[in-house]
Scaffold this active site. Structure first.
Site, PDB file in Angstrom:
ATOM      1  N   ASP A   1       0.846  -1.193   0.000  1.00  0.00           N
ATOM      2  CA  ASP A   1       0.000   0.000   0.000  1.00  0.00           C
ATOM      3  C   ASP A   1       0.883   1.246   0.000  1.00  0.00           C
ATOM      4  O   ASP A   1       1.712   1.418   0.899  1.00  0.00           O
ATOM      5  CB  ASP A   1      -0.892  -0.018   1.244  1.00  0.00           C
ATOM      6  CG  ASP A   1      -2.016   1.009   1.178  1.00  0.00           C
ATOM      7  OD1 ASP A   1      -1.802   2.084   0.581  1.00  0.00           O
ATOM      8  OD2 ASP A   1      -3.103   0.734   1.722  1.00  0.00           O
TER       9      ASP A   1
ATOM     10  N   LYS B   1      -1.383   9.661   0.389  1.00  0.00           N
ATOM     11  CA  LYS B   1      -1.582  10.976   0.999  1.00  0.00           C
ATOM     12  C   LYS B   1      -0.436  11.262   1.969  1.00  0.00           C
ATOM     13  O   LYS B   1      -0.054  10.398   2.752  1.00  0.00           O
ATOM     14  CB  LYS B   1      -2.923  11.027   1.723  1.00  0.00           C
ATOM     15  CG  LYS B   1      -4.118  10.959   0.775  1.00  0.00           C
ATOM     16  CD  LYS B   1      -5.428  11.125   1.512  1.00  0.00           C
ATOM     17  CE  LYS B   1      -6.592  11.093   0.531  1.00  0.00           C
ATOM     18  NZ  LYS B   1      -7.903  11.246   1.213  1.00  0.00           N
TER      19      LYS B   1
ATOM     20  N   LYS C   1      -1.936  -8.660 -13.992  1.00  0.00           N
ATOM     21  CA  LYS C   1      -2.990  -7.993 -14.759  1.00  0.00           C
ATOM     22  C   LYS C   1      -3.068  -6.519 -14.382  1.00  0.00           C
ATOM     23  O   LYS C   1      -3.204  -5.651 -15.243  1.00  0.00           O
ATOM     24  CB  LYS C   1      -4.348  -8.656 -14.499  1.00  0.00           C
ATOM     25  CG  LYS C   1      -4.547  -9.984 -15.159  1.00  0.00           C
ATOM     26  CD  LYS C   1      -5.997 -10.436 -15.094  1.00  0.00           C
ATOM     27  CE  LYS C   1      -6.503 -10.530 -13.666  1.00  0.00           C
ATOM     28  NZ  LYS C   1      -7.901 -11.024 -13.593  1.00  0.00           N
ATOM     29  N   PHE C   2      -2.986  -6.238 -13.106  1.00  0.00           N
ATOM     30  CA  PHE C   2      -3.024  -4.865 -12.616  1.00  0.00           C
ATOM     31  C   PHE C   2      -1.862  -4.061 -13.190  1.00  0.00           C
ATOM     32  O   PHE C   2      -2.022  -2.918 -13.615  1.00  0.00           O
ATOM     33  CB  PHE C   2      -2.961  -4.894 -11.087  1.00  0.00           C
ATOM     34  CG  PHE C   2      -2.872  -3.542 -10.447  1.00  0.00           C
ATOM     35  CD1 PHE C   2      -4.013  -2.782 -10.249  1.00  0.00           C
ATOM     36  CD2 PHE C   2      -1.655  -3.026 -10.034  1.00  0.00           C
ATOM     37  CE1 PHE C   2      -3.939  -1.524  -9.655  1.00  0.00           C
ATOM     38  CE2 PHE C   2      -1.569  -1.779  -9.436  1.00  0.00           C
ATOM     39  CZ  PHE C   2      -2.717  -1.027  -9.254  1.00  0.00           C
TER      40      PHE C   2
END
Length: 263
Positions: A166, A170, A241-242
């Site tokens: 991740d 921000k 795929k991403f």
């Protein structure tokens, strides 16, 4: 072998959610480099609310007892866990498990321990293990930082994979990123001399942070000779795929590979 069923995609974490609802630990703080669990620790992940499919749950119930390792705050016996002595690779956060299964199939000579807290992902990888007959993968459904701190000993790992963690994009959430100096310091200690850490991300600013953090660890050296310090994608890491979709949209992907210096 378990019957086929469509894979359940994970639900993206809400970046506004500040903590993991289960209260597990995450990236160690500078004051606590060994990653000891603490209820106020900044967490690098949130538990996603994705639905576990019928096939994934069946895999957890039927394959899990053979391929899942319970968390215990004591050193892991790798030989007993895998039934053999072989190079040991840790993967932190394997998502839906396709990359883990692919690499394990390419490298049957290596043992792979995957840490993931997301239950649909655990079920998805267990299905792949069963469908592909993979005997060299085990799963620990627990916070990887606690596993590293309490179950892994120094000089026990031949490699570490951290793929697309991740990015917490921000600025106020950057402190939640997994790849931070305290964790890298512990991982470097857990690596055998010559062992490697391989990170990949599609978030450029995080890629530069990874490069900076790994470069700052004295036990590690960059394997890349490129001017920018980034590595070519190793053949064993598949293009997901991403990732393919991102490349079509003009997004970049950065690989960072460091090796532990010889003793």
């Amino acid at each position: 072998m378990l019957p086929q069923d469509p894979s359940t995609e994970p639900t993206p974490a809400d970046d506004a959610a500040p903590v993991d609802s289960a209260g597990q630990a995450s990236a160690p703080s500078p004051a606590d480099p060994e990653g000891v669990a603490h209820p106020r620790r900044i967490r690098s992940f949130v538990r996603r609310a994705g639905r576990t499919s019928t096939g994934q749950q069946r895999a957890i119930d039927e394959v899990g007892p053979r391929m899942m390792v319970p968390y215990a705050p004591q050193p892991l016996d790798w030989e007993a866990t895998f039934g053999r002595k072989a190079p040991s690779i840790l993967e932190i956060g394997f998502g839906m498990g396709e990359t883990t299964a692919h690499i394990a199939g390419l490298r049957p000579q290596d043992n792979f321990l995957g840490c993931e807290v997301h239950e649909p992902g655990v079920g998805a990888l267990l299905k792949l293990i069963d469908e592909r007959g993979l005997a060299n993968v085990r799963i620990l459904q627990h916070d990887a930082v606690e596993v590293i701190a309490h179950m892994l000993t120094d000089d026990c790992l031949d490699g570490v994979h951290i793929y697309f963690p991740d990015p917490w994009h921000k600025k106020r959430h950057n402190k939640r990123r997994l790849v931070q100096p305290p964790l890298v310091k512990v991982l470097a200690a857990r690596l055998k001399p010559g062992g490697y850490i391989h990170c990949a991300t599609d978030w450029e600013e995080y890629a530069h942070q990874m490069l900076e953090v790994l470069s700052g660890e004295p036990l590690l050296e960059n394997t890349s000779t490129a001017a920018d310090g980034f590595a070519e994608r190793p053949d064993y890491r598949p293009v997901t795929k991403f990732e393919r979709r991102g490349v079509r949209l003009g997004h970049g992907v950065w690989d960072v590979v460091f090796r532990k210096r010889a003793a």
